[in-house]
Every structure is written in C-alpha cells, then in structure tokens.
Design an enzyme around this catalytic site. Sequence first.
Site, PDB file in Angstrom:
ATOM      1  N   GLU A 169       0.920  -0.584   0.263  1.00  0.00           N
ATOM      2  CA  GLU A 169      -0.535  -0.023   0.428  1.00  0.00           C
ATOM      3  C   GLU A 169       0.936   1.181   0.068  1.00  0.00           C
ATOM      4  O   GLU A 169       0.886   2.112   0.724  1.00  0.00           O
ATOM      5  CB  GLU A 169      -0.760  -0.125   1.537  1.00  0.00           C
ATOM      6  N   GLU A 374      -5.866  -8.687   1.052  1.00  0.00           N
ATOM      7  CA  GLU A 374      -6.210  -8.505   2.749  1.00  0.00           C
ATOM      8  C   GLU A 374      -7.695  -8.802   2.813  1.00  0.00           C
ATOM      9  O   GLU A 374      -8.207  -7.820   1.029  1.00  0.00           O
ATOM     10  CB  GLU A 374      -5.430  -6.910   3.433  1.00  0.00           C
TER      11      GLU A 374
HETATM   12  C1  BGP Z   1      -4.741  -2.115   5.221  1.00  0.00           C
HETATM   13  C2  BGP Z   1      -2.669  -2.997   5.848  1.00  0.00           C
HETATM   14  C3  BGP Z   1      -3.848  -3.463   7.160  1.00  0.00           C
HETATM   15  C4  BGP Z   1      -4.631  -3.343   8.172  1.00  0.00           C
HETATM   16  C5  BGP Z   1      -5.676  -3.147   7.241  1.00  0.00           C
HETATM   17  C6  BGP Z   1      -6.776  -2.796   8.083  1.00  0.00           C
HETATM   18  O1  BGP Z   1      -4.496  -0.893   4.736  1.00  0.00           O
HETATM   19  O2  BGP Z   1      -2.162  -3.061   4.248  1.00  0.00           O
HETATM   20  O3  BGP Z   1      -2.007  -3.405   8.072  1.00  0.00           O
HETATM   21  O4  BGP Z   1      -4.361  -1.949   8.876  1.00  0.00           O
HETATM   22  O5  BGP Z   1      -5.182  -1.953   6.458  1.00  0.00           O
HETATM   23  O6  BGP Z   1      -6.577  -1.481   8.376  1.00  0.00           O
HETATM   24  P1  BGP Z   1      -7.122  -1.446  10.044  1.00  0.00           P
HETATM   25  O7  BGP Z   1      -5.734  -2.038  10.660  1.00  0.00           O
HETATM   26  O8  BGP Z   1      -6.998   0.264  10.077  1.00  0.00           O
HETATM   27  O9  BGP Z   1      -8.779  -1.557  10.104  1.00  0.00           O
END
Ligand code: BGP
Length: 477
Positions: A169, A374
């Site tokens: 990201e 993810e």
């Molecule tokens: C994405 C990241 C993850 C995780 C996910 C969920 O941007 O790659 O590392 O953080 O978001 O978001 P959050 O943790 O803010 O709920």
Amino acid sequence: MENNKELTFPKDFLWGAGTSAFQVEGAYLEDGKGITSADLHSLQKSDKQADTKVSVDFYHKYEEDIKLMSELGLKSYRFSISWARIFPNGNDRIPNKLGVDFYDKIINLLLDNNIEPIVTLYHFDIPQNLVEMYNGWASRKCIDDYEAYAKYCFSKYGDRVKYWITINEQRVLAESKSLIGFKENKNINWESIRHQMNHNMYLANAKVIKLCHKMLQNAKIGPAISYLTTYPASSKPEDVFYAKQLEDIWSFATIDMYCYGDYPSYYKQYMKECNVSVEYDKSDSEILKNAKPDFIGINWYQTATVKYTNVLDKELNKNNSLEPTTILLNGKIKIVKNENLNYTNWGWPIDPKGFRIALRKIYERYHIPIIITENGLGAEDTLTESKNIHDNYRIEFLKNHLINVKNAIDDGVEILSYNYWSFIDILSSSNGINKRYGLVYVDRDEFNEKQLERIKKDSYYFYKDIIKSNGFILSKK
Ligand code: BGP
C-alpha cells in the site's frame, strides 16, 4: 444471496490468511531489531491503545500459531519480514543473525506444514534510522538500501519462498507522515515531498521486481495495493465523474504505474492541479517500464460512495475511516453514507457484491493474475464465560465475500489466492487491538496483555470447513 452455481474453487487455489510484522510480532527491540516508523507510529498512541512492544507476541508464539494455521488447513500465509530485524539500521553491512534466523524458522515451519509463504518485504515499517539519516523515501538513497535489503532476502530465503510482495500500500503510506517516516523540515513541503516519496517507491518496486526475476526464476512477485472501489452518490454526471476520479487517482494510477511504467495523463493533470511535480529522468522511465509484476496484490475492504461538493473544507475526519463527511481530492468531493449497505462500528461499509465489481474492474483493466492479499472484518468480539467467540457477523462477512470471489472467478477473473485479513487478532494500523480481525482471538485488551491466550473463534471453524471442501460448502449455505 445470489443463486450459487457450483462453488468449488480452482483445484490449486491458495486458501490463506495474513498478518504483518509490526501488527503481530511484538518484541519490537528484541534480538537486535531496530526501531521502525511503524513502532513510533504505534508508540505515539500508547496512552490510548496497544502498541508494537508486545502486540500479540507472534515473535515468541510462532510455533503455536503455525500449528493453529496447520489445523485450520491454510494453504498460504501472507506475512511480512521486518526490514529492521534483518538490517536494524536499514543499511547495515552485516545482517542481524537472530532476525535472519527468526524468519528462516518461520519459513521452514510453514513449509513443513504445507503452507506456502507469501512474503511482504515492506509493510509500513521502514527502519527509523533511514528516516533520521536522509528522511527515508524522500531520498533516492532509500531505493538503494531497499534493493540491498530485498537482494539479501532473495538470496537467503529465495530457495523456499515462491511468492514475494514488494511494498504494501505505497499510496496509503504516501498519505501518512508517521507511517512512512518523515522528519518535519521547514524547507520541505509535505504535499510535494510525499509525491516524490511515492515516486521513489515506484522505482524501488520496479528495481526489486527486476532483481527478483533475475535471481529467482521460479518466483512470482508483485505489489499489494489498497483498492477503494467507488460508487457515485447519484446519476448526476459530476458525481459519476468524481467517483471515477477518486478510484483512478487513488487506485488505478498506482497500478497503471506498476504495469505500464508511467503516470497516466489524468494523474499528471491531477498533480498539476495540486501544484506538485516529481523529479524524474529518462533512466527512471526505463526502470519503470522494464519491470512487470507477475500479479497484483489487492487489499480490499469496502466501497466508498462519492458526492461532488466542491467545498474548500479539507477537514479529513479524525479516526482515519472513510466515514461520511470525509472530504477528498482538494475539497472537490465528500464520501457519503450508502443507505443500501450496513456499516461496521468503525464506519466501514460491508459490500460483498462490491468485491465482485472490484475484482472484475482490476482484471479487465490489467489482465494479470490477482492475489487477494487482504480482505476481512474488524469488529469488537466478545469472549464468553465458556471461552467462545460467536462471531456470526464475521462468518457472514467471510461467506458473502467468498461467494463473490467465486462469482468473479466464474466471470473469468484469475485469482491465485485469498488471504483473509487477519489470521489472528493483530494491532489495527489505526485502532489498536479491539478492532479485532482475527480468526483466532488473542485474550488481551488494549492495556492488559494477560496471558495472550489463543482461542479459535467460530469463524475459524467456518473457514476450516470452507478450505476442506475447497469452497464447495459455500453453495450449501
Ligand atoms: C491495510 C493494511 C493492513 C491493515 C488493514 C486494516 O491498509 O495493509 O496492515 O491495517 O489496512 O486497516 P486497519 O488496521 O486500519 O483497520
């Protein structure tokens, strides 16, 4: 629910789950590891939520956790190597043996359990020393140091790791001073330098893809992007245009650069509107054009409904969720509530059909394989007296999103793997431990680590059945 044709997934489909080093390992300074930007990002909020000092202590509990992965029947595990465990200062001449050995053990244990490692080289956690030395990605030196780090990982683990992810990201990183690592300096304007940081990460991504193809003929490598799929708030042409503009600027411009090696014209126009530019020369262009990813990693959680407003209020809402009132694209648009969708209690819409739309859009634009790196639901789970977690909401999320993954595959989208976020409760990037994503519950709360006991949630058993039937049981639901 849509009528489900046969829901058996491709026979070699990699059913997986994911984590990242800073969100799961803990031991943030143990065995020689250097401090990272993600540590500092988390420690800034230690008074409000759990931080990376312990997290869920995967660093010491990895054997127990990988046993749980094996029982779950995982075919892949997407995790990240912490750059600062390998090179504590980011560019040390000698790697840190204890850090190197830690990932060696993880990879060997995964393979002993027939779990394919999908290794992210850089997931938000740049060694802080590189920020102190030359402001991290603001300097082209970071490209060289990242490439040297990647080369070491390829040489050390490339005999066993077949799937590599360059950067997680980068566009999100280039919007977050604290996560990317940025030293305030009165001579540097954040708005302009963040585009240069993003550009330097494009170069780093391209050089490491090229290096991987040279060193590891059988490996596949690609970036992982955060893809926010957008809907227009109405059929008004300006709503339709700006929904497209946000999706293009935030997601497609990034993948256009990865796949075609140049900024698309609409992005150059956008940078002009923002009065920013990036320095790059012919040699950059050659580097960028000569490195093609083998797959695109997609981090997908939600859709956003976009309304044209053209207000000058640049007030981003505070807790980093795209709740209504989020003003973006230089005040031109507002993210508004989608009355057709339910929302998580962190303001994220739940939109499984949007997932099918997203996967079709990406594949039909780029025609290269996708790894879902993810996709998951952050929620507050309740541990019952009898130590169960009845997370039916997560089971619903998983079921409906996987049905739409299968629908996308039937539509012709080539998807190699689905990695549920997250295998185990981890530190949310923005909301601590209580925003729980895991299939495995960790019995700790924000300030009390307790015994960090691992407890399988109902969703763990549900996913286990899905994997065992290669998705077939979804058609029975
Ligand atoms: C994405 C990241 C993850 C995780 C996910 C969920 O941007 O790659 O590392 O953080 O978001 O978001 P959050 O943790 O803010 O709920």
